[in-house]
Enzyme design. Structure first.
Site, PDB file in Angstrom:
ATOM      1  N   GLY A 233      37.098  51.420  16.899  1.00  0.00           N
ATOM      2  CA  GLY A 233      37.119  50.843  15.557  1.00  0.00           C
ATOM      3  C   GLY A 233      35.957  49.911  15.288  1.00  0.00           C
ATOM      4  N   SER A 234      35.170  50.147  14.237  1.00  0.00           N
ATOM      5  CA  SER A 234      33.953  49.371  14.065  1.00  0.00           C
ATOM      6  C   SER A 234      33.290  49.680  12.726  1.00  0.00           C
ATOM      7  CB  SER A 234      33.002  49.667  15.222  1.00  0.00           C
ATOM      8  OG  SER A 234      32.996  51.061  15.493  1.00  0.00           O
ATOM      9  N   ARG A 235      31.978  49.357  12.630  1.00  0.00           N
ATOM     10  CA  ARG A 235      31.243  49.483  11.374  1.00  0.00           C
ATOM     11  C   ARG A 235      29.757  49.674  11.687  1.00  0.00           C
ATOM     12  NH1 ARG A 235      32.113  45.680   6.447  1.00  0.00           N
ATOM     13  NH2 ARG A 235      30.109  45.628   5.369  1.00  0.00           N
TER      14      ARG A 235
ATOM     15  N   VAL B 158      28.205  47.266  14.436  1.00  0.00           N
ATOM     16  CA  VAL B 158      29.017  46.051  14.326  1.00  0.00           C
ATOM     17  C   VAL B 158      30.367  46.283  14.999  1.00  0.00           C
ATOM     18  CG1 VAL B 158      30.035  44.358  12.753  1.00  0.00           C
ATOM     19  CG2 VAL B 158      27.914  45.532  12.109  1.00  0.00           C
TER      20      VAL B 158
ATOM     21  N   MET C 158      34.430  52.521  10.365  1.00  0.00           N
ATOM     22  CA  MET C 158      35.079  53.520  11.217  1.00  0.00           C
ATOM     23  C   MET C 158      36.437  53.005  11.669  1.00  0.00           C
ATOM     24  SD  MET C 158      31.852  54.510  13.656  1.00  0.00           S
ATOM     25  CE  MET C 158      31.171  52.855  13.669  1.00  0.00           C
TER      26      MET C 158
END
Length: 211
Positions: free
Chosen positions: A180-182, A150, A93
């Protein structure tokens, strides 16, 4: 529709209130030109914390995307949380994606585990094991599905609102990652992917795989 929450994520209300208040104060005291950058910040906060409704697919055995973003990994690997061989599908993301996280399957949470860590770029493979993260193990009718939030280079706050024993339904909102991430999803090796690396996906409405 499965959407029992506001269109602007509750996690963003304090940020949006501060941004709009600052823009209004400068606007009325100094003028619109000086306030313009603050209005842009307010617009960014508004778009970041948007949380639109999604249609939940009815297809049996479907594993839904837990997040908006882009597919950055599809691979057979070890699930370090479930201690098993698994198919891993990762969604990255960026700051312009919706950051609400939603359940990929119907099931019961059997484990929740938080790990402190680094804040590497979440698009990197090593971020899966080195960054701050929160893992959920879900018993989906005999199949184990692991869903891992994450943190990323900018994201510094993982929010998870469920606990062991809670039931989840597909598309149910269970958490949020700021800025912002995963999200990594570990599935049985027998699962069949329905996406490819580079595909753009939407939380809930995109089917990642079939169990």
């Amino acid at each position: 529709m499965n959407y029992p929450h506001p269109i602007i994520a509750k996690e963003g209300w304090p940020f949006l209130a501060v941004a709009v208040a600052a823009a209004l104060i400068v606007h009325f005291i100094v003028g619109v030109l000086w306030a313009a950058p603050l209005w842009l910040v307010a617009l960014f906060v508004l778009q970041f914390f948007r949380d639109p409704p999604r249609v939940v697919p009815s297809e049996a055995g479907a594993v839904l995307s837990p997040a908006d973003g882009r597919i950055v990994a599809i691979e057979a690997t070890q699930d370090p949380y479930g201690q098993r061989d698994a198919l891993k599908i990762s969604v990255f993301m960026n700051v312009f994606n919706v950051h609400s996280n939603r359940a990929p399957v119907d099931g019961t949470i059997t484990k929740v585990e938080y790990f402190p860590g680094r804040f590497l770029n979440a698009a990197l493979d090593k971020a899966s094991l080195e960054n701050e993260r929160n893992a959920l193990l879900i018993d989906a009718g005999g199949h184990t599905v692991t869903c891992v939030q994450v943190a990323g280079l900018v994201a510094r706050r993982i929010l998870c609102y469920v606990k062991v024993g809670d039931g989840l339904t597909r598309g149910q909102r269970y958490g949020f990652i700021r800025f912002g991430s995963r999200v990594d999803v570990y599935l049985p090796l027998t699962a069949r992917p329905r996406v490819a690396i580079g595909d753009k996906v939407s939380a809930t409405s995109t089917i990642l795989a079939e169990l």
